[in-house]
Design a protein around this motif. Sequence first.
Motif, short mmCIF file in Angstrom:
data_model
loop_
_atom_site.label_atom_id
_atom_site.label_comp_id
_atom_site.label_asym_id
_atom_site.label_seq_id
_atom_site.Cartn_x
_atom_site.Cartn_y
_atom_site.Cartn_z
N UNK A 30 -64.11 -33.44 41.37
CA UNK A 30 -63.58 -32.40 42.26
C UNK A 30 -63.40 -32.85 43.70
N UNK A 31 -63.71 -34.10 44.01
CA UNK A 31 -63.38 -34.57 45.35
C UNK A 31 -62.90 -35.99 45.25
N UNK A 32 -62.39 -36.52 46.34
CA UNK A 32 -61.76 -37.82 46.27
C UNK A 32 -62.58 -38.83 47.05
N UNK A 33 -63.52 -39.50 46.37
CA UNK A 33 -64.38 -40.46 47.06
C UNK A 33 -63.77 -41.85 47.10
N UNK A 34 -62.57 -41.99 46.55
CA UNK A 34 -62.04 -43.33 46.37
C UNK A 34 -61.63 -43.98 47.68
N UNK A 35 -62.03 -45.22 47.91
CA UNK A 35 -61.57 -45.95 49.08
C UNK A 35 -60.13 -46.40 48.85
N UNK A 36 -59.43 -46.74 49.93
CA UNK A 36 -58.05 -47.19 49.74
C UNK A 36 -57.97 -48.48 48.92
N UNK A 37 -58.99 -49.33 49.09
CA UNK A 37 -58.99 -50.60 48.37
C UNK A 37 -60.35 -50.80 47.71
N UNK A 38 -60.35 -51.21 46.46
CA UNK A 38 -61.58 -51.58 45.78
C UNK A 38 -61.51 -53.07 45.48
N UNK A 39 -62.37 -53.83 46.15
CA UNK A 39 -62.43 -55.26 45.91
C UNK A 39 -63.44 -55.51 44.80
N UNK A 40 -63.09 -56.35 43.84
CA UNK A 40 -64.00 -56.65 42.75
C UNK A 40 -64.21 -58.16 42.69
N UNK A 41 -65.47 -58.57 42.65
CA UNK A 41 -65.79 -59.98 42.53
C UNK A 41 -65.23 -60.47 41.19
N UNK A 42 -64.46 -61.57 41.20
CA UNK A 42 -63.88 -62.07 39.95
C UNK A 42 -64.96 -62.62 39.02
N UNK A 43 -66.13 -62.92 39.57
CA UNK A 43 -67.23 -63.39 38.74
C UNK A 43 -68.10 -62.20 38.35
N UNK A 44 -68.46 -62.13 37.08
CA UNK A 44 -69.44 -61.13 36.63
C UNK A 44 -70.82 -61.78 36.77
N UNK A 45 -71.74 -61.07 37.40
CA UNK A 45 -73.08 -61.58 37.68
C UNK A 45 -74.11 -60.84 36.85
N UNK A 46 -74.98 -61.59 36.17
CA UNK A 46 -76.02 -60.93 35.38
C UNK A 46 -77.00 -60.19 36.28
N UNK A 47 -76.96 -60.51 37.59
CA UNK A 47 -77.86 -59.87 38.55
C UNK A 47 -77.23 -58.68 39.27
N UNK A 48 -76.07 -58.19 38.77
CA UNK A 48 -75.35 -57.14 39.48
C UNK A 48 -76.12 -55.82 39.55
N UNK A 49 -76.92 -55.54 38.55
CA UNK A 49 -77.65 -54.27 38.52
C UNK A 49 -78.90 -54.32 39.36
N UNK A 50 -79.70 -53.25 39.34
CA UNK A 50 -80.89 -53.15 40.18
C UNK A 50 -82.10 -53.92 39.64
N UNK A 51 -82.00 -54.40 38.40
CA UNK A 51 -83.13 -55.08 37.79
C UNK A 51 -83.12 -56.56 38.16
N UNK A 52 -84.26 -57.09 38.57
CA UNK A 52 -84.35 -58.50 38.95
C UNK A 52 -84.09 -59.38 37.72
N UNK A 53 -83.30 -60.42 37.91
CA UNK A 53 -82.97 -61.34 36.83
C UNK A 53 -83.43 -62.73 37.25
N UNK A 54 -84.22 -63.37 36.39
CA UNK A 54 -84.76 -64.67 36.78
C UNK A 54 -83.70 -65.78 36.71
N UNK A 55 -82.93 -65.81 35.64
CA UNK A 55 -81.88 -66.82 35.53
C UNK A 55 -80.53 -66.15 35.66
#
Length: 153
Positions: A30-55
Amino acid sequence: MGHPGESDLERSAGIYAAVIFALIAGGRANHDPWPPVTYIDVAAWSSAGPVAVSDVVTSPIPVEVQQRISAALAAHTEVRFVDDPQSIIQPGGQVRDHGVLVTLAPVPASGRPVEIGARSYTGNLGRTSCTFIVDGTGGHWRVTGTTGVYATS
């Protein structure tokens, strides 16, 4: 491994589009939170979430998946994939063009539902990271919940 099949590409893009939608819009239609541009890292990182990742493992998001994500979000925001995320952070800590920077974790090769870590950054005080539970088939996926910590600073 060979070339990823059409269904794998469609699956990854469907999952990522659902995650980005939830990360930015938070399910609020019901509202428009979208930014004009969404930049996305071309690399997917296993550490992207809130959980600490050792490797920490990174894997590139295939171009075909990038194109599908851009198309899926085109009505809301311009999507740009970046090789060097630091390059779009301005001296004051803000993201260029009033945008948001999104980092995604890799999509598991199979199974459903899947858990995908993701984080967004809009500036020094705008960081959110979360692990999303996503369920669906083919290119049709939706976030059904979150797990663990929903970190915001």
